[in-house]
Scaffold this motif. Sequence first.
Motif, PDB file in Angstrom:
ATOM      1  N   LEU A   1       0.833  -1.203   0.000  1.00  0.00           N
ATOM      2  CA  LEU A   1       0.000   0.000   0.000  1.00  0.00           C
ATOM      3  C   LEU A   1       0.862   1.246   0.000  1.00  0.00           C
ATOM      4  CD1 LEU A   1      -2.964   0.895   0.106  1.00  0.00           C
ATOM      5  CD2 LEU A   1      -2.763   0.946   2.586  1.00  0.00           C
ATOM      6  N   PHE A   2       0.581   2.143  -0.942  1.00  0.00           N
ATOM      7  CA  PHE A   2       1.283   3.426  -1.033  1.00  0.00           C
ATOM      8  C   PHE A   2       0.717   4.324   0.053  1.00  0.00           C
ATOM      9  CE2 PHE A   2       2.694   7.336  -3.110  1.00  0.00           C
ATOM     10  CZ  PHE A   2       3.871   6.933  -3.710  1.00  0.00           C
ATOM     11  N   PRO A   3       1.573   4.940   0.882  1.00  0.00           N
ATOM     12  CA  PRO A   3       1.046   5.753   1.984  1.00  0.00           C
ATOM     13  C   PRO A   3       0.241   6.943   1.474  1.00  0.00           C
ATOM     14  CG  PRO A   3       3.434   5.948   1.828  1.00  0.00           C
ATOM     15  CD  PRO A   3       3.016   4.942   0.813  1.00  0.00           C
ATOM     16  N   GLY A   4      -0.827   7.253   2.143  1.00  0.00           N
ATOM     17  CA  GLY A   4      -1.697   8.331   1.691  1.00  0.00           C
ATOM     18  C   GLY A   4      -1.998   9.290   2.802  1.00  0.00           C
ATOM     19  N   PRO A   5      -2.778  10.314   2.588  1.00  0.00           N
ATOM     20  CA  PRO A   5      -3.379  10.616   1.282  1.00  0.00           C
ATOM     21  C   PRO A   5      -2.325  11.095   0.286  1.00  0.00           C
ATOM     22  CG  PRO A   5      -3.781  12.415   2.784  1.00  0.00           C
ATOM     23  CD  PRO A   5      -3.087  11.338   3.579  1.00  0.00           C
ATOM     24  N   VAL A   6      -2.503  10.748  -0.970  1.00  0.00           N
ATOM     25  CA  VAL A   6      -1.554  11.143  -1.998  1.00  0.00           C
ATOM     26  C   VAL A   6      -2.004  12.470  -2.601  1.00  0.00           C
ATOM     27  CG1 VAL A   6      -0.570  10.536  -4.238  1.00  0.00           C
ATOM     28  CG2 VAL A   6      -0.925   8.772  -2.530  1.00  0.00           C
ATOM     29  N   LEU A   7      -1.100  13.423  -2.590  1.00  0.00           N
ATOM     30  CA  LEU A   7      -1.310  14.697  -3.269  1.00  0.00           C
ATOM     31  C   LEU A   7      -0.336  14.769  -4.433  1.00  0.00           C
ATOM     32  CD1 LEU A   7      -1.523  17.215  -0.276  1.00  0.00           C
ATOM     33  CD2 LEU A   7      -3.398  16.359  -1.680  1.00  0.00           C
ATOM     34  N   LEU A   8      -0.766  15.345  -5.534  1.00  0.00           N
ATOM     35  CA  LEU A   8       0.126  15.588  -6.661  1.00  0.00           C
ATOM     36  C   LEU A   8       0.523  17.057  -6.634  1.00  0.00           C
ATOM     37  CD1 LEU A   8      -1.512  13.654  -9.629  1.00  0.00           C
ATOM     38  CD2 LEU A   8       0.362  12.942  -8.142  1.00  0.00           C
ATOM     39  N   ALA A   9       1.818  17.327  -6.744  1.00  0.00           N
ATOM     40  CA  ALA A   9       2.318  18.697  -6.712  1.00  0.00           C
ATOM     41  C   ALA A   9       3.025  19.027  -8.013  1.00  0.00           C
ATOM     42  CB  ALA A   9       3.277  18.885  -5.538  1.00  0.00           C
ATOM     43  N   ALA A  10       2.700  20.183  -8.572  1.00  0.00           N
ATOM     44  CA  ALA A  10       3.351  20.665  -9.786  1.00  0.00           C
ATOM     45  C   ALA A  10       3.465  22.176  -9.715  1.00  0.00           C
ATOM     46  CB  ALA A  10       2.555  20.260 -11.030  1.00  0.00           C
ATOM     47  N   HIS A  11       4.457  22.700 -10.400  1.00  0.00           N
ATOM     48  CA  HIS A  11       4.637  24.144 -10.468  1.00  0.00           C
ATOM     49  C   HIS A  11       3.706  24.668 -11.567  1.00  0.00           C
ATOM     50  CE1 HIS A  11       7.025  27.255  -8.670  1.00  0.00           C
ATOM     51  NE2 HIS A  11       7.201  27.828  -9.862  1.00  0.00           N
ATOM     52  N   ASN A  12       2.752  25.484 -11.188  1.00  0.00           N
ATOM     53  CA  ASN A  12       1.674  25.980 -12.054  1.00  0.00           C
ATOM     54  C   ASN A  12       0.632  24.889 -12.323  1.00  0.00           C
ATOM     55  OD1 ASN A  12       0.239  27.939 -13.464  1.00  0.00           O
ATOM     56  ND2 ASN A  12       1.239  27.458 -15.393  1.00  0.00           N
ATOM     57  N   ALA A  13       0.373  24.051 -11.334  1.00  0.00           N
ATOM     58  CA  ALA A  13      -0.622  22.977 -11.466  1.00  0.00           C
ATOM     59  C   ALA A  13      -1.990  23.537 -11.838  1.00  0.00           C
ATOM     60  CB  ALA A  13      -0.721  22.176 -10.171  1.00  0.00           C
ATOM     61  N   TRP A  14      -2.405  24.586 -11.144  1.00  0.00           N
ATOM     62  CA  TRP A  14      -3.755  25.123 -11.373  1.00  0.00           C
ATOM     63  C   TRP A  14      -3.904  25.754 -12.753  1.00  0.00           C
ATOM     64  CZ3 TRP A  14      -3.980  28.056  -6.086  1.00  0.00           C
ATOM     65  CH2 TRP A  14      -4.038  27.118  -5.044  1.00  0.00           C
ATOM     66  N   GLY A  15      -2.811  26.275 -13.301  1.00  0.00           N
ATOM     67  CA  GLY A  15      -2.878  26.937 -14.597  1.00  0.00           C
ATOM     68  C   GLY A  15      -2.600  26.030 -15.780  1.00  0.00           C
ATOM     69  N   PHE A  16      -2.040  24.822 -15.517  1.00  0.00           N
ATOM     70  CA  PHE A  16      -1.700  23.967 -16.647  1.00  0.00           C
ATOM     71  C   PHE A  16      -1.825  22.477 -16.333  1.00  0.00           C
ATOM     72  CE2 PHE A  16       1.213  21.775 -19.561  1.00  0.00           C
ATOM     73  CZ  PHE A  16       0.702  22.216 -20.768  1.00  0.00           C
ATOM     74  N   ASP A  17      -0.917  21.936 -15.506  1.00  0.00           N
ATOM     75  CA  ASP A  17      -0.791  20.480 -15.328  1.00  0.00           C
ATOM     76  C   ASP A  17      -2.080  19.820 -14.845  1.00  0.00           C
ATOM     77  OD1 ASP A  17       2.418  19.989 -15.486  1.00  0.00           O
ATOM     78  OD2 ASP A  17       1.956  21.909 -14.548  1.00  0.00           O
ATOM     79  N   GLN A  18      -2.716  20.397 -13.836  1.00  0.00           N
ATOM     80  CA  GLN A  18      -3.957  19.829 -13.309  1.00  0.00           C
ATOM     81  C   GLN A  18      -5.059  19.848 -14.363  1.00  0.00           C
ATOM     82  OE1 GLN A  18      -5.358  21.724  -9.726  1.00  0.00           O
ATOM     83  NE2 GLN A  18      -7.386  20.856  -9.900  1.00  0.00           N
TER      84      GLN A  18
END
Length: 177
Positions: A68-85
């Motif tokens: 089991l991968f420890p959670g909760p899993v958050l994804l982090a990116a630079h400019n996530a809200w403007g592009f990656d997400q």
Amino acid sequence: MAWQGTIVFFDLQTTGLDTKSCHIVQLGASCKNTIFNATSSPASPSNTSYKVNGLTVSYGQLLLHGSLFPGPVLLAAHNAWGFDQILLMRVLRKFSLSEQFEQVVSGFVDTLPLSRKLHPQLKWFNQPYLVRCFLRGKYNAYNAVDNAKQLEELFWNYWEPYNDVISEFTDWFYALK
């Protein structure tokens, strides 16, 4: 208090900057010395990358080499809200994977506004400048794995944000519905 859950830092390389039409050609991620690197041509995405990195999903749970991968899993990116997400969620919806994805990932952290809050004295906040400023290194704009690893190093070794600051710059899935 420092974040107790798991944050996976990621970056996308794409065929353009229009989140409505560009395609993902590389997804790189880094989490506690585990690296994920998946590449694809826009016409034929790779479905076998899990064999290389050990990540699988079983009954809605993220597993790393069967544990089991420890959670909760958050994804982090630079400019996530403007592009990656935006782009990643579009692709997941297109392939009817968003529900399965949301069983494993609880939200997205955007490190661009986070860096502005933590270091308002800086002149710029783009990732190449932050890498030069803090890591004294070079930024390769065309390698998603390197970008994810550098972002992880910035976050944990130089910024060390507390839970309330991380939460302030997180889009939680329960809040997006």
